[in-house]
Design a protein around this motif. Structure first.
Motif, PDB file in Angstrom:
ATOM      1  N   GLU A 162       0.832  -1.213   0.000  1.00 56.35           N
ATOM      2  CA  GLU A 162       0.000   0.000   0.000  1.00 56.35           C
ATOM      3  C   GLU A 162       0.859   1.253   0.000  1.00 56.35           C
ATOM      4  O   GLU A 162       0.600   2.189  -0.759  1.00 56.35           O
ATOM      5  N   ALA A 163       1.877   1.289   0.833  1.00 57.74           N
ATOM      6  CA  ALA A 163       2.776   2.446   0.876  1.00 57.74           C
ATOM      7  C   ALA A 163       3.502   2.605  -0.456  1.00 57.74           C
ATOM      8  O   ALA A 163       3.701   3.734  -0.937  1.00 57.74           O
ATOM      9  N   PHE A 164       3.877   1.500  -1.060  1.00 57.92           N
ATOM     10  CA  PHE A 164       4.549   1.539  -2.364  1.00 57.92           C
ATOM     11  C   PHE A 164       3.630   2.153  -3.420  1.00 57.92           C
ATOM     12  O   PHE A 164       4.043   3.008  -4.194  1.00 57.92           O
ATOM     13  N   ILE A 165       2.371   1.718  -3.454  1.00 56.41           N
ATOM     14  CA  ILE A 165       1.417   2.240  -4.437  1.00 56.41           C
ATOM     15  C   ILE A 165       1.171   3.728  -4.200  1.00 56.41           C
ATOM     16  O   ILE A 165       1.137   4.514  -5.152  1.00 56.41           O
ATOM     17  N   GLN A 166       1.009   4.125  -2.950  1.00 53.11           N
ATOM     18  CA  GLN A 166       0.818   5.554  -2.639  1.00 53.11           C
ATOM     19  C   GLN A 166       2.006   6.366  -3.123  1.00 53.11           C
ATOM     20  O   GLN A 166       1.837   7.403  -3.770  1.00 53.11           O
ATOM     21  N   ASP A 167       3.203   5.913  -2.820  1.00 53.58           N
ATOM     22  CA  ASP A 167       4.413   6.622  -3.236  1.00 53.58           C
ATOM     23  C   ASP A 167       4.505   6.680  -4.755  1.00 53.58           C
ATOM     24  O   ASP A 167       4.827   7.716  -5.332  1.00 53.58           O
TER      25      ASP A 167
ATOM     26  N   SER B 123       4.668  10.237  -6.656  1.00 48.97           N
ATOM     27  CA  SER B 123       6.014  10.716  -6.979  1.00 48.97           C
ATOM     28  C   SER B 123       6.482  10.428  -8.406  1.00 48.97           C
ATOM     29  O   SER B 123       7.601  10.764  -8.744  1.00 48.97           O
ATOM     30  N   THR B 124       5.658   9.796  -9.215  1.00 50.10           N
ATOM     31  CA  THR B 124       6.070   9.532 -10.594  1.00 50.10           C
ATOM     32  C   THR B 124       4.986  10.014 -11.553  1.00 50.10           C
ATOM     33  O   THR B 124       3.849  10.247 -11.151  1.00 50.10           O
ATOM     34  N   SER B 125       5.375  10.125 -12.804  1.00 51.56           N
ATOM     35  CA  SER B 125       4.390  10.447 -13.834  1.00 51.56           C
ATOM     36  C   SER B 125       3.914   9.180 -14.532  1.00 51.56           C
ATOM     37  O   SER B 125       3.200   9.250 -15.521  1.00 51.56           O
ATOM     38  N   SER B 126       4.283   8.038 -14.004  1.00 52.81           N
ATOM     39  CA  SER B 126       3.884   6.759 -14.593  1.00 52.81           C
ATOM     40  C   SER B 126       2.403   6.506 -14.390  1.00 52.81           C
ATOM     41  O   SER B 126       1.854   6.818 -13.331  1.00 52.81           O
ATOM     42  N   GLY B 127       1.772   5.918 -15.408  1.00 55.60           N
ATOM     43  CA  GLY B 127       0.432   5.391 -15.202  1.00 55.60           C
ATOM     44  C   GLY B 127       0.575   4.162 -14.320  1.00 55.60           C
ATOM     45  O   GLY B 127       1.587   3.460 -14.378  1.00 55.60           O
ATOM     46  N   VAL B 128      -0.411   3.907 -13.475  1.00 56.63           N
ATOM     47  CA  VAL B 128      -0.342   2.763 -12.561  1.00 56.63           C
ATOM     48  C   VAL B 128      -1.575   1.891 -12.785  1.00 56.63           C
ATOM     49  O   VAL B 128      -2.704   2.378 -12.750  1.00 56.63           O
ATOM     50  N   LEU B 129      -1.323   0.612 -13.019  1.00 58.56           N
ATOM     51  CA  LEU B 129      -2.386  -0.344 -13.277  1.00 58.56           C
ATOM     52  C   LEU B 129      -2.259  -1.499 -12.283  1.00 58.56           C
ATOM     53  O   LEU B 129      -1.222  -2.161 -12.233  1.00 58.56           O
TER      54      LEU B 129
ATOM     55  N   LEU C  39     -10.823  -0.439  -5.979  1.00 62.58           N
ATOM     56  CA  LEU C  39     -11.306   0.750  -6.694  1.00 62.58           C
ATOM     57  C   LEU C  39     -11.573   1.891  -5.727  1.00 62.58           C
ATOM     58  O   LEU C  39     -11.169   3.033  -5.975  1.00 62.58           O
ATOM     59  N   ALA C  40     -12.259   1.601  -4.640  1.00 65.40           N
ATOM     60  CA  ALA C  40     -12.566   2.640  -3.651  1.00 65.40           C
ATOM     61  C   ALA C  40     -11.287   3.215  -3.056  1.00 65.40           C
ATOM     62  O   ALA C  40     -11.184   4.420  -2.808  1.00 65.40           O
ATOM     63  N   ARG C  41     -10.298   2.376  -2.854  1.00 68.56           N
ATOM     64  CA  ARG C  41      -9.041   2.790  -2.235  1.00 68.56           C
ATOM     65  C   ARG C  41      -8.155   3.577  -3.197  1.00 68.56           C
ATOM     66  O   ARG C  41      -7.557   4.573  -2.825  1.00 68.56           O
ATOM     67  N   TRP C  42      -8.049   3.134  -4.449  1.00 70.42           N
ATOM     68  CA  TRP C  42      -7.024   3.678  -5.344  1.00 70.42           C
ATOM     69  C   TRP C  42      -7.515   4.592  -6.459  1.00 70.42           C
ATOM     70  O   TRP C  42      -6.722   5.332  -7.037  1.00 70.42           O
ATOM     71  N   LEU C  43      -8.797   4.575  -6.758  1.00 71.01           N
ATOM     72  CA  LEU C  43      -9.305   5.449  -7.811  1.00 71.01           C
ATOM     73  C   LEU C  43      -9.021   6.929  -7.534  1.00 71.01           C
ATOM     74  O   LEU C  43      -8.589   7.646  -8.441  1.00 71.01           O
TER      75      LEU C  43
END
Length: 189
Positions: free
Chosen positions: A62-67, A71-77, A89-93
């Motif tokens: 979770e901390a990794f996904i938040q960071d 902190s990046t311009s990468s799209g995250v999937l 979805l509720a957490r990351w959208l």
């Protein structure tokens, strides 16, 4: 060419995703089997898209996904089990992270990859514009400080201080920012 970072605990899953991605568009894919490897890769290379296969066996996901989303311009999937899709979805959208349920539907996966890549391109443009505006604001701040110094030490009016900086920039072939920095070095040393 787009670079995609695959974060999967199993190499076989990474190979399957690499094959699927290669069939979609020309990409360079890099696999990381651990979060530490992923962090190292992200520190060394700019990725257009990061695909994280959940569940992941390490702590700190979770901390990794938040960071990653901050902190990046990468799209995250995120690829997650169908039973946890709604929670993910509720957490990351709100963080701009795309969430796909597994098993994957190829058409949905293809669309999501394209969406992630276009999101990354748009975010990169916005970050570049943001940087340009920050630089401009910094220049204006330095020039304003230099004007204040000229007003204080040389007893010039604000228009005279402005004209002085403009004229010095033209005469010396420097930018207003460089002239302002020179003034500050001279009078604030």
């Amino acid at each position: 060419m787009n670079r995609i970072l695959l974060i999967c605990a199993k190499e076989k899953t990474a190979q399957t995703l690499k094959t699927l991605l290669a069939g979609i568009l020309p990409v360079e894919t890099v696999w990381a089997g651990r979060l530490r490897q992923a962090r190292d890769q992200l520190a060394q290379t700019v990725f257009s898209l990061v695909i994280l296969n959940l569940p992941f066996p390490e702590d700190g996901v979770e901390a990794f996904i938040q960071d990653l989303s901050r902190s990046t311009s990468s799209g995250v999937l995120l690829l997650c089990p169908s039973e946890t899709t709604q929670e993910a979805l509720a957490r990351w959208l709100p963080a701009g992270v795309l969430v796909l349920p597994k098993p994957l539907s190829q058409p949905l996966f293809v669309q999501s990859v394209h969406l992630g890549l276009s999101t990354s391109a748009r975010l990169s443009q916005l970050l570049a514009e943001n940087q340009r505006l920050h630089s401009k604001l910094e220049e204006l701040r330095i020039v304003s400080r230099a004007k204040a110094v000229l007003i204080e030490y040389l007893k010039l009016s604000e228009p005279q201080a402005h004209r002085y900086i403009e004229k010095q920039a033209m005469d010396l072939g420097l930018t207003r920012h460089q002239v302002a920095q020179n003034i500050l070095k001279t009078y604030e040393s």
